[in-house]
Design an enzyme around this catalytic site. Sequence first.
Site, PDB file in Angstrom:
ATOM      1  CG  ASN A 133      51.254-146.534  17.235  1.00  0.00           C
ATOM      2  OD1 ASN A 133      50.158-146.869  17.671  1.00  0.00           O
ATOM      3  ND2 ASN A 133      51.805-145.367  17.532  1.00  0.00           N
ATOM      4  CD  GLU A 196      46.933-147.311  15.998  1.00  0.00           C
ATOM      5  OE1 GLU A 196      47.293-147.214  17.182  1.00  0.00           O
ATOM      6  OE2 GLU A 196      47.464-148.104  15.187  1.00  0.00           O
ATOM      7  CG  ASP A 243      48.292-130.332  26.093  1.00  0.00           C
ATOM      8  OD1 ASP A 243      47.318-130.818  25.474  1.00  0.00           O
ATOM      9  OD2 ASP A 243      49.350-130.938  26.246  1.00  0.00           O
TER      10      ASP A 243
END
Length: 418
Positions: A133, A196, A243
């Site tokens: 991952n 990915e 964020d």
Amino acid sequence: MGLREFMNELKERGDLVEIDDPVSSDLDACRIAREIERPILFKNLSGMRACINLISSREILSRVLGVEPDKIAPRLADLPLKGEVRIVDDSPAREVIRRADLSTLPIMRFFERDGGAYITAGIIVTEFDGVRNASFHRMMVIGKNKVVARLVPPRHTYMLHKKAKEQGKGLKVGIVIGPDPVILFAAATRVEPGREFEYASALRGGPVELFRLDNGICVPHAEIVLEGEIERDECAREGPFVDITGTYDRVRLEPVITLDKIYHREDPIYHSIIPGGMEHQLLMGVPYEPVILRGVRHVADARNVILTRGGCTYLHAAISIRKVREGDGKNAIIAAFAAAPSLKQVVVVDEDIDILDPIELEYAIATRVRWDEDLVMVRGARGSSLDPSAAEDGTSTKVGIDATKPLGRRGAFERVTS
């Protein structure tokens, strides 16, 4: 294309700002980057080269992806998820290998209330039980060779770490900083588990090469790679951190990563992403545009999707459809909310409206919407944890606006063009 080649291309196009003067990685670099809002190469950021605002516009991202800015979602929605990944024996990232010491890197503190200095452009690569991952995680420095990483449940890194813990193990990692920008985008995209780098190969139109770290993890070529392990049981407080909405996320207990080695090129370029900045928003939001487009295609003839900048490239979407039946616009709204649950507002327009132009979108709302008929409101729906207006239980009210022309009265909405 590597990071250096991409930055050379930015320079040749006149997009790159180069700063020769020494700049501190503590607050100063963020202040400068927010003022300039263009790709920057700091030649002396706390003693090292560093780039900020690398992908600072949709136009630059479109060049990374090799597509026009208004064709990103259609191109990605139709891209086959297949590509070639090769394991190679060596890498420019192995030019220097040394014991991990994070104080030697220009890791930035961005804002006054930040919990510490943060690695924000680090891609964590993990492998467990034969599954690989690669994904972004913010990492706050808590020691010379330790960071605390935000692992969001139930995303893949979180699940792999959970599985490793259940077997009494930590999770080995390689943290990649400064790879090919295509790999940045691929790591930000949620694809099938472990694919990915195949997706990056499909985007690039050529193979992606990985090399093996001494702990066995295979990572792509990059400017800097950190080798270590997510501890089985050790946690620490992570945050505060700004964020995507430009507001502070809450502090949580998160897993600690202990680092053993740093691999890097000679005179490496450190990459940092400004929290809540345009690069953060584009890399986090744009991968959802093809997801929404594919979802809406099930119920309407959807042509394009954009997550708008005013909605932090995350919370608000504009969708273009070719309307063939009454009700297509409202169906598109419902399908968009289903495809991307973080969405808070959706506007659906006809093909003649340029969804990349906020004035055009407002025009469609002003001239084509009857509020008593064309508004869809969903109360008590689960939204984004990043929306500061959401209730404590994570719910919010979602709004859809059907700004399409009635099929039987299209002539009344025809616009003069000459």
